[in-house]
Design a protein around this motif. Structure first.
Motif, short mmCIF file in Angstrom:
data_model
loop_
_atom_site.label_atom_id
_atom_site.label_comp_id
_atom_site.label_asym_id
_atom_site.label_seq_id
_atom_site.Cartn_x
_atom_site.Cartn_y
_atom_site.Cartn_z
N LYS A 1 -6.28 -12.39 -43.22
CA LYS A 1 -6.21 -13.60 -44.04
C LYS A 1 -7.61 -14.20 -44.07
CE LYS A 1 -1.56 -15.19 -44.09
NZ LYS A 1 -1.07 -15.57 -45.37
N THR A 2 -7.96 -14.76 -45.22
CA THR A 2 -9.27 -15.37 -45.39
C THR A 2 -9.10 -16.86 -45.71
OG1 THR A 2 -10.09 -13.29 -46.27
CG2 THR A 2 -11.44 -15.21 -46.66
N LEU A 3 -9.87 -17.68 -45.02
CA LEU A 3 -9.88 -19.12 -45.25
C LEU A 3 -11.25 -19.52 -45.80
CD1 LEU A 3 -8.25 -20.37 -41.92
CD2 LEU A 3 -7.14 -20.15 -44.12
N GLU A 4 -11.26 -20.51 -46.68
CA GLU A 4 -12.50 -21.04 -47.25
C GLU A 4 -12.66 -22.49 -46.83
OE1 GLU A 4 -11.58 -20.47 -51.36
OE2 GLU A 4 -12.52 -18.49 -51.41
N ILE A 5 -13.89 -22.89 -46.57
CA ILE A 5 -14.18 -24.27 -46.19
C ILE A 5 -14.99 -24.89 -47.32
CG2 ILE A 5 -15.38 -25.73 -44.54
CD1 ILE A 5 -14.82 -23.61 -42.44
N GLU A 6 -14.54 -26.06 -47.78
CA GLU A 6 -15.23 -26.75 -48.86
C GLU A 6 -15.48 -28.19 -48.45
OE1 GLU A 6 -14.26 -28.01 -53.41
OE2 GLU A 6 -13.75 -25.97 -52.81
N GLY A 7 -16.69 -28.65 -48.67
CA GLY A 7 -17.05 -30.03 -48.36
C GLY A 7 -18.50 -30.12 -47.93
N VAL A 8 -19.13 -31.24 -48.21
CA VAL A 8 -20.53 -31.44 -47.84
C VAL A 8 -20.62 -31.54 -46.32
CG1 VAL A 8 -22.51 -32.97 -48.04
CG2 VAL A 8 -21.01 -32.61 -50.00
N GLY A 9 -21.43 -30.67 -45.71
CA GLY A 9 -21.60 -30.68 -44.26
C GLY A 9 -20.53 -29.93 -43.51
N TYR A 10 -19.51 -29.43 -44.18
CA TYR A 10 -18.45 -28.68 -43.51
C TYR A 10 -18.93 -27.24 -43.34
CZ TYR A 10 -15.03 -32.40 -44.49
OH TYR A 10 -14.35 -33.58 -44.54
N ARG A 11 -18.84 -26.71 -42.11
CA ARG A 11 -19.26 -25.33 -41.88
C ARG A 11 -18.59 -24.77 -40.64
NH1 ARG A 11 -23.81 -27.17 -42.86
NH2 ARG A 11 -24.69 -28.73 -41.57
N VAL A 12 -18.68 -23.45 -40.52
CA VAL A 12 -18.11 -22.75 -39.38
C VAL A 12 -19.19 -21.83 -38.81
CG1 VAL A 12 -17.17 -20.86 -40.79
CG2 VAL A 12 -16.16 -21.34 -38.58
N LYS B 1 -7.86 -18.52 -49.14
CA LYS B 1 -8.62 -17.98 -50.27
C LYS B 1 -7.70 -17.86 -51.47
CE LYS B 1 -11.66 -14.35 -51.71
NZ LYS B 1 -12.45 -13.21 -51.33
N GLY B 2 -8.11 -18.41 -52.59
CA GLY B 2 -7.31 -18.36 -53.81
C GLY B 2 -6.28 -19.47 -53.92
N GLU B 3 -6.18 -20.35 -52.93
CA GLU B 3 -5.21 -21.44 -52.97
C GLU B 3 -5.65 -22.48 -53.99
OE1 GLU B 3 -3.16 -24.76 -49.99
OE2 GLU B 3 -4.84 -23.56 -49.29
N TYR B 4 -4.71 -22.95 -54.79
CA TYR B 4 -4.99 -23.97 -55.79
C TYR B 4 -4.62 -25.33 -55.22
CZ TYR B 4 -4.57 -26.83 -59.96
OH TYR B 4 -4.70 -27.84 -60.87
N ILE B 5 -5.56 -26.25 -55.27
CA ILE B 5 -5.31 -27.62 -54.79
C ILE B 5 -5.16 -28.52 -56.01
CG2 ILE B 5 -6.22 -29.53 -53.41
CD1 ILE B 5 -5.63 -26.97 -51.81
#
Length: 180
Positions: A85-96, A165-169
């Motif tokens: 499974k793949t997760l994506e992080i979105e946001g200013v300053g958000y990181r892993v 990944k691919g999730e629609y918000i």
């Protein structure tokens, strides 16, 4: 009649299934898994094929028939190919960042969140906005992905957070300024 339970499971090369007491042991190139047999279901292991049949007459036996077949099919797929499974992080300053076998997540809190890798799960961060979760157990991979996503769910206004990944918000409109 169970559509899933009737369907035989073909075993790919390198995968072996054996029955021990009340469990099926599935061995493959990536590891081994145990599937607990539920009541009212009998198993027939022939060469390169596993079939299931009803051993009881009740409604619960019919329910268990498809469940055991599905769990066995997932175990065979897991030990031969594995799950990811793949997760994506979105946001200013958000990181892993990779932290040994675990992860360090910076998700807008006052502190970084450390997430250790559970037994049998491999966590990788190919870049600072992506998390890849791999393992042989479908349920465990999905559970770890859900736990990481729960740390900072995507919010509906800007979409910031952790998502599949691919999730629609679905986005909501912000405040409207009234004209007077």
């Amino acid at each position: 009649m169970s559509k899933i339970g009737k369907k035989p499971i073909s075993l790919p090369d390198g995968v072996e299934v054996s029955q021990e007491n009340n469990q099926l042991l599935v061995k493959g190139p990536k590891g081994e898994q145990k599937v607990t047999l539920l009541g009212g279901v009998s198993v027939n292991i022939a060469d390169k094929e596993v079939t299931f049949a009803l051993a009881g007459e009740g409604k619960q036996s019919r329910s268990n028939w498809g469940t055991v077949a599905s769990l066995t099919e997932n175990a065979v797929e897991g030990v031969s190919n594995g799950y990811e499974k793949t997760l994506e992080i979105e946001g200013v300053g958000y990181r892993v960042a990779q932290d040994g076998k675990g992860l360090t997540l910076n998700l807008g809190f006052s502190h970084p969140v450390k997430f250790p890798a559970p037994e049998g799960i491999e966590l990788t961060a190919p870049d600072q906005n992506t998390i890849v979760i791999k393992g042989i157990d479908k349920q465990a991979v999905g559970q770890v992905a859900a736990e990481i996503r729960k740390i900072r769910k995507p919010e509906p206004y800007k979409g910031k957070g952790v998502r599949y990944k691919g999730e629609y918000i679905r986005r909501k409109a912000g405040k409207k300024v009234g004209s007077e």
